[in-house]
Design an enzyme around this catalytic site. Structure first.
Site, PDB file in Angstrom:
ATOM      1  N   TYR A   1     -16.600  13.155  -7.520  1.00 17.28           N
ATOM      2  CA  TYR A   1     -16.393  11.852  -7.156  1.00 17.28           C
ATOM      3  C   TYR A   1     -17.741  10.986  -7.300  1.00 17.28           C
ATOM      4  O   TYR A   1     -17.936   9.876  -8.117  1.00 17.28           O
ATOM      5  CB  TYR A   1     -15.734  11.602  -5.725  1.00 17.28           C
ATOM      6  CG  TYR A   1     -15.740  10.077  -5.413  1.00 17.28           C
ATOM      7  CD1 TYR A   1     -15.316   9.226  -5.964  1.00 17.28           C
ATOM      8  CD2 TYR A   1     -16.849   9.854  -4.550  1.00 17.28           C
ATOM      9  CE1 TYR A   1     -15.309   7.842  -5.482  1.00 17.28           C
ATOM     10  CE2 TYR A   1     -16.997   8.559  -3.971  1.00 17.28           C
ATOM     11  CZ  TYR A   1     -16.124   7.476  -4.538  1.00 17.28           C
ATOM     12  OH  TYR A   1     -16.394   6.328  -3.945  1.00 17.28           O
TER      13      TYR A   1
ATOM     14  N   LYS B   1     -19.146   8.062 -10.324  1.00 15.69           N
ATOM     15  CA  LYS B   1     -19.808   6.510  -9.931  1.00 15.69           C
ATOM     16  C   LYS B   1     -20.992   6.481 -10.922  1.00 15.69           C
ATOM     17  O   LYS B   1     -21.369   5.639 -11.279  1.00 15.69           O
ATOM     18  CB  LYS B   1     -20.000   6.585  -8.451  1.00 15.69           C
ATOM     19  CG  LYS B   1     -18.677   6.265  -7.766  1.00 15.69           C
ATOM     20  CD  LYS B   1     -17.939   4.920  -8.172  1.00 15.69           C
ATOM     21  CE  LYS B   1     -16.459   4.914  -7.527  1.00 15.69           C
ATOM     22  NZ  LYS B   1     -15.690   3.822  -8.045  1.00 15.69           N
TER      23      LYS B   1
ATOM     24  N   ASN C   1      -9.826  10.336 -15.030  1.00 18.30           N
ATOM     25  CA  ASN C   1      -9.343   9.167 -14.580  1.00 18.30           C
ATOM     26  C   ASN C   1     -10.462   8.122 -14.556  1.00 18.30           C
ATOM     27  O   ASN C   1     -10.224   6.939 -15.077  1.00 18.30           O
ATOM     28  CB  ASN C   1      -9.002   9.035 -12.916  1.00 18.30           C
ATOM     29  CG  ASN C   1      -7.522   9.494 -13.124  1.00 18.30           C
ATOM     30  OD1 ASN C   1      -6.733   9.814 -13.892  1.00 18.30           O
ATOM     31  ND2 ASN C   1      -7.177  10.037 -11.998  1.00 18.30           N
TER      32      ASN C   1
ATOM     33  N   LEU D   1      -0.121   2.079  -9.307  1.00 13.39           N
ATOM     34  CA  LEU D   1       0.419   2.321  -7.895  1.00 13.39           C
ATOM     35  C   LEU D   1       0.327   3.609  -7.407  1.00 13.39           C
ATOM     36  O   LEU D   1       0.893   4.334  -6.842  1.00 13.39           O
ATOM     37  CB  LEU D   1       1.940   1.783  -8.037  1.00 13.39           C
ATOM     38  CG  LEU D   1       2.030   0.240  -8.122  1.00 13.39           C
ATOM     39  CD1 LEU D   1       3.490  -0.040  -8.438  1.00 13.39           C
ATOM     40  CD2 LEU D   1       1.560  -0.440  -7.186  1.00 13.39           C
TER      41      LEU D   1
ATOM     42  N   PHE E   1     -11.913  -1.804  -9.776  1.00 11.89           N
ATOM     43  CA  PHE E   1     -11.821  -0.927  -8.761  1.00 11.89           C
ATOM     44  C   PHE E   1     -10.976   0.310  -8.812  1.00 11.89           C
ATOM     45  O   PHE E   1     -11.262   1.498  -8.350  1.00 11.89           O
ATOM     46  CB  PHE E   1     -10.878  -1.683  -7.598  1.00 11.89           C
ATOM     47  CG  PHE E   1     -11.575  -2.896  -6.831  1.00 11.89           C
ATOM     48  CD1 PHE E   1     -12.484  -2.517  -6.026  1.00 11.89           C
ATOM     49  CD2 PHE E   1     -11.146  -4.015  -7.228  1.00 11.89           C
ATOM     50  CE1 PHE E   1     -13.022  -3.837  -5.456  1.00 11.89           C
ATOM     51  CE2 PHE E   1     -11.757  -5.135  -6.691  1.00 11.89           C
ATOM     52  CZ  PHE E   1     -12.612  -5.034  -5.494  1.00 11.89           C
TER      53      PHE E   1
ATOM     54  N   ASP F   1      -2.518  -2.256 -11.956  1.00 18.14           N
ATOM     55  CA  ASP F   1      -2.623  -1.074 -11.100  1.00 18.14           C
ATOM     56  C   ASP F   1      -1.857  -0.195 -11.194  1.00 18.14           C
ATOM     57  O   ASP F   1      -0.577  -0.475 -11.715  1.00 18.14           O
ATOM     58  CB  ASP F   1      -2.491  -1.305  -9.678  1.00 18.14           C
ATOM     59  CG  ASP F   1      -2.991  -0.433  -8.669  1.00 18.14           C
ATOM     60  OD1 ASP F   1      -3.905  -0.871  -7.822  1.00 18.14           O
ATOM     61  OD2 ASP F   1      -2.728   0.850  -8.532  1.00 18.14           O
TER      62      ASP F   1
ATOM     63  N   SER G   1     -20.917   2.894  -5.301  1.00 19.38           N
ATOM     64  CA  SER G   1     -20.768   3.472  -3.867  1.00 19.38           C
ATOM     65  C   SER G   1     -22.568   3.675  -3.647  1.00 19.38           C
ATOM     66  O   SER G   1     -23.349   4.447  -4.324  1.00 19.38           O
ATOM     67  CB  SER G   1     -20.234   4.658  -3.793  1.00 19.38           C
ATOM     68  OG  SER G   1     -20.277   5.430  -2.667  1.00 19.38           O
TER      69      SER G   1
ATOM     70  N   TYR H   1      -6.982  -0.818  -1.612  1.00 19.24           N
ATOM     71  CA  TYR H   1      -7.636  -1.151  -0.245  1.00 19.24           C
ATOM     72  C   TYR H   1      -8.649  -2.406  -0.425  1.00 19.24           C
ATOM     73  O   TYR H   1      -8.242  -3.584   0.070  1.00 19.24           O
ATOM     74  CB  TYR H   1      -8.321  -0.091   0.749  1.00 19.24           C
ATOM     75  CG  TYR H   1      -9.112  -0.330   1.852  1.00 19.24           C
ATOM     76  CD1 TYR H   1      -8.438  -1.303   2.765  1.00 19.24           C
ATOM     77  CD2 TYR H   1     -10.294   0.233   2.158  1.00 19.24           C
ATOM     78  CE1 TYR H   1      -9.033  -1.650   4.002  1.00 19.24           C
ATOM     79  CE2 TYR H   1     -10.918  -0.100   3.373  1.00 19.24           C
ATOM     80  CZ  TYR H   1     -10.326  -0.942   4.217  1.00 19.24           C
ATOM     81  OH  TYR H   1     -11.165  -1.325   5.328  1.00 19.24           O
ATOM     82  N   ILE H   2      -9.731  -2.105  -0.986  1.00 19.45           N
ATOM     83  CA  ILE H   2     -10.675  -3.293  -1.330  1.00 19.45           C
ATOM     84  C   ILE H   2     -10.150  -4.209  -2.337  1.00 19.45           C
ATOM     85  O   ILE H   2     -10.260  -5.480  -2.288  1.00 19.45           O
ATOM     86  CB  ILE H   2     -12.113  -2.688  -1.884  1.00 19.45           C
ATOM     87  CG1 ILE H   2     -12.234  -1.571  -0.979  1.00 19.45           C
ATOM     88  CG2 ILE H   2     -13.086  -3.682  -1.733  1.00 19.45           C
ATOM     89  CD1 ILE H   2     -13.692  -0.729  -1.182  1.00 19.45           C
TER      90      ILE H   2
ATOM     91  N   PHE I   1     -21.399   0.419   1.147  1.00 21.46           N
ATOM     92  CA  PHE I   1     -21.548   1.500   2.058  1.00 21.46           C
ATOM     93  C   PHE I   1     -20.097   1.644   2.781  1.00 21.46           C
ATOM     94  O   PHE I   1     -19.089   2.032   1.934  1.00 21.46           O
ATOM     95  CB  PHE I   1     -22.488   0.825   3.012  1.00 21.46           C
ATOM     96  CG  PHE I   1     -23.893   1.060   2.522  1.00 21.46           C
ATOM     97  CD1 PHE I   1     -24.242   0.314   1.300  1.00 21.46           C
ATOM     98  CD2 PHE I   1     -24.864   2.155   2.863  1.00 21.46           C
ATOM     99  CE1 PHE I   1     -25.348   0.807   0.646  1.00 21.46           C
ATOM    100  CE2 PHE I   1     -25.954   2.459   2.100  1.00 21.46           C
ATOM    101  CZ  PHE I   1     -26.184   1.746   1.158  1.00 21.46           C
TER     102      PHE I   1
END
Ligand code: UFG
Length: 343
Positions: free
Chosen positions: A153, A157, A101, A34, A82, A32, A126, A12-13, A182
Site C-alpha cells: 500500500y 503511494k 488498483n 462503491l 482519492f 466511485d 500519505s 471517508y475523506i 497524517f
C-alpha cells in the site's frame, strides 16, 4: 461555476471533501465503484449541503468509463483523486490487487485528463512515504527523506507520486498538488457522514468508537514499551473536516496559478503528536463512554512516532488544522451513535 471530479468521493475523506467543495460553491461529480462505500453517503451529503452531487458508479480501472465521465461533464476544471485501496495489512496479503488498483487507476485517470485537457490534479497521498523518520526529522516536513515503503500500500503511494512527477515533467501544462495526510479521524458535525469501516476496523478511532458502543469487548493497545513518554505509539491525528478544507484550498490554488512548483507537496497534520493512550483517555473524558482496553504486544510494521510539521501548508495554502481534539473525538462518537441508534 467550476466543477470538480472527485474519484472515491463516497469514501471517508472523499465524502467530507465533497461537502466542503459544494459548500464553497463548486459543482461536484463523484466517480466511485462503491467497493468500500455506500450509496447512502449521497443522502448524507445532500442532507448537509442541500443539493446532491452528480454520481457515476464506475471503476477507475475502466478507462473508457472515465473518458465517458469527462465527455459528459465538459466543465470539469480539476480532479481530486482519492479512489484507492487503503488497508495496509490487506495490501501485504494481496499485493497484486493493490498495485493493479492503485496504480492502474491513476494511469487511466491521467490519460483521460490529458486527452480531455484537464490539467489540475490533487492527489491523496500519505505520511507513510516517510516511514519512521529519524529524531532529527521530527516533526516531519516535506524535505524529510522518503524511505522504502513498509507495505505494498505504502509503495503504491510512492509510485503514484513518481508517476505524477514524471507526467508533469513531460507536460508543462499539468499542475498537481500532492497532499500527504497524517491520521484522519472524526466525522462531520451533523453525524450524517463519517467513516464506515468494512468489517473489523484496522484503524484506532473506529475501533475505539465500536468498543465504546459495545460491538467489541476490548480495545487492544498495541504496545506500551515504545520509546515515547507513556510507551504507546504517537501519531498526528487530524480532523477529517480540517483535512477536507485543505483540498478546497488546493483546488483554489491550482485555479489561481502563481505557484512555486509545477507539482507541490504538502504535509497535512496538526503539528501535534498524541499517543494511543492519550487518545483513549481523552475519548473517555469528553464522551463519558467507557472503552475497556488492554495492553498487548506490538503490531507488526507499526511506526513508533510520527507527527507533521504543517508549516508549509499553513503558510502557502493558508490553511490550518485547528479543531480541538476533544471536539474531534466527540464527532467520531456522535457518528458511531448515529450508526448504531444509540441515544
Ligand atoms: N492501534 C491500537 N489498537 C488498534 C488500532 C490501532 O493500539 O486496534 C494503534 C496503532 O498501533 C498505532 C495507532 O493506533 O500506533 C494508529 O493506528 P492506525 O491503524 O489508526 O493508523 P496508522 O498510523 O498505523 O496507519 C495510518 C493509515 C495508513 C497509513 C499510515 C501512515 O491508516 O493508511 O497511517 O503512517 F499508511
Amino acid at each position: 461555476m467550476s466543477r470538480v471530479l472527485v474519484t472515491g468521493g463516497t469514501g471517508y475523506i472523499g465524502s467530507h471533501t465533497v461537502v466542503c467543495l459544494m459548500q464553497q460553491g463548486y459543482d461536484v461529480t463523484i466517480v466511485d465503484n462503491l467497493s468500500n462505500s455506500d450509496l447512502k453517503v449521497l443522502d448524507g451529503i445532500s442532507g448537509i449541503v442541500g443539493r446532491r452531487p452528480d454520481f457515476v458508479q464506475a471503476d477507475c480501472l475502466d478507462g473508457s468509463a472515465l473518458d465517458a465521465v469527462f465527455d459528459s461533464f465538459p466543465d470539469i476544471c480539476a480532479v481530486i483523486h482519492f479512489a484507492a485501496s487503503k488497508a495496509v495489512g490487506e495490501s501485504v496479503e494481496k499485493p497484486l490487487m493493490y498495485y493493479r488498483n492503485n496504480i492502474g487507476s491513476l494511469l487511466n485517470l491521467l490519460e483521460s485528463m490529458r486527452s480531455h485537457k484537464v490539467n489540475r490534479l490533487v492527489f491523496s497521498s500519505s505520511c507513510t512515504v516517510y516511514g519512521q523518520p529519524d529524531k532529527a526529522h521530527l516533526p516531519v516536513d516535506e524535505s524529510a527523506p522518503i524511505q522504502k515503503a513498509l507495505s505494498p500500500y505504502g509503495n503504491t503511494k510512492q509510485i503514484n507520486e513518481d508517476i505524477i512527477q514524471d507526467t508533469a515533467h513531460a507536460a508543462p501544462e499539468l499542475n498537481a498538488i500532492i497532499l500527504r495526510y497524517f491520521n484522519p479521524i472524526g466525522a462531520h458535525q451533523s453525524a450524517l457522514i463519517g467513516e464506515l469501516p468494512n468489517g473489523v476496523p484496522n484503524n484506532l478511532l473506529p475501533f475505539v468508537t465500536q468498543t465504546a458502543a459495545g460491538l467489541r469487548p476490548k480495545l487492544r493497545v498495541f504496545g506500551d514499551d515504545y520509546n515515547t513518554p507513556d510507551g504507546s505509539c504517537i501519531r498526528d491525528y487530524i480532523y477529517v473536516m480540517d483535512l477536507a478544507q485543505a483540498h478546497v484550498k488546493a483546488v483554489q490554488r491550482l485555479e489561481d496559478g502563481g505557484r512555486e512548483e509545477q507539482v507541490e507537496i504538502f504535509n497535512l497534520g496538526t503539528g501535534r503528536g498524541l499517543s494511543v493512550l492519550e487518545i483513549v483517555k481523552t475519548f473517555m473524558e469528553v464522551t463519558g463512554a467507557e472503552v475497556p482496553y488492554e495492553i498487548t504486544g506490538r503490531r507488526e510494521g507499526d511506526i513508533e512516532q510520527v507527527w507533521a510539521n504543517p508549516e508549509k501548508a499553513n503558510r502557502v495554502l493558508g490553511w490550518k488544522a485547528d479543531t480541538p481534539v476533544g471536539e474531534v473525538l466527540l464527532s467520531a462518537w456522535n457518528w458511531e451513535k448515529h450508526l448504531r441508534n444509540i441515544k
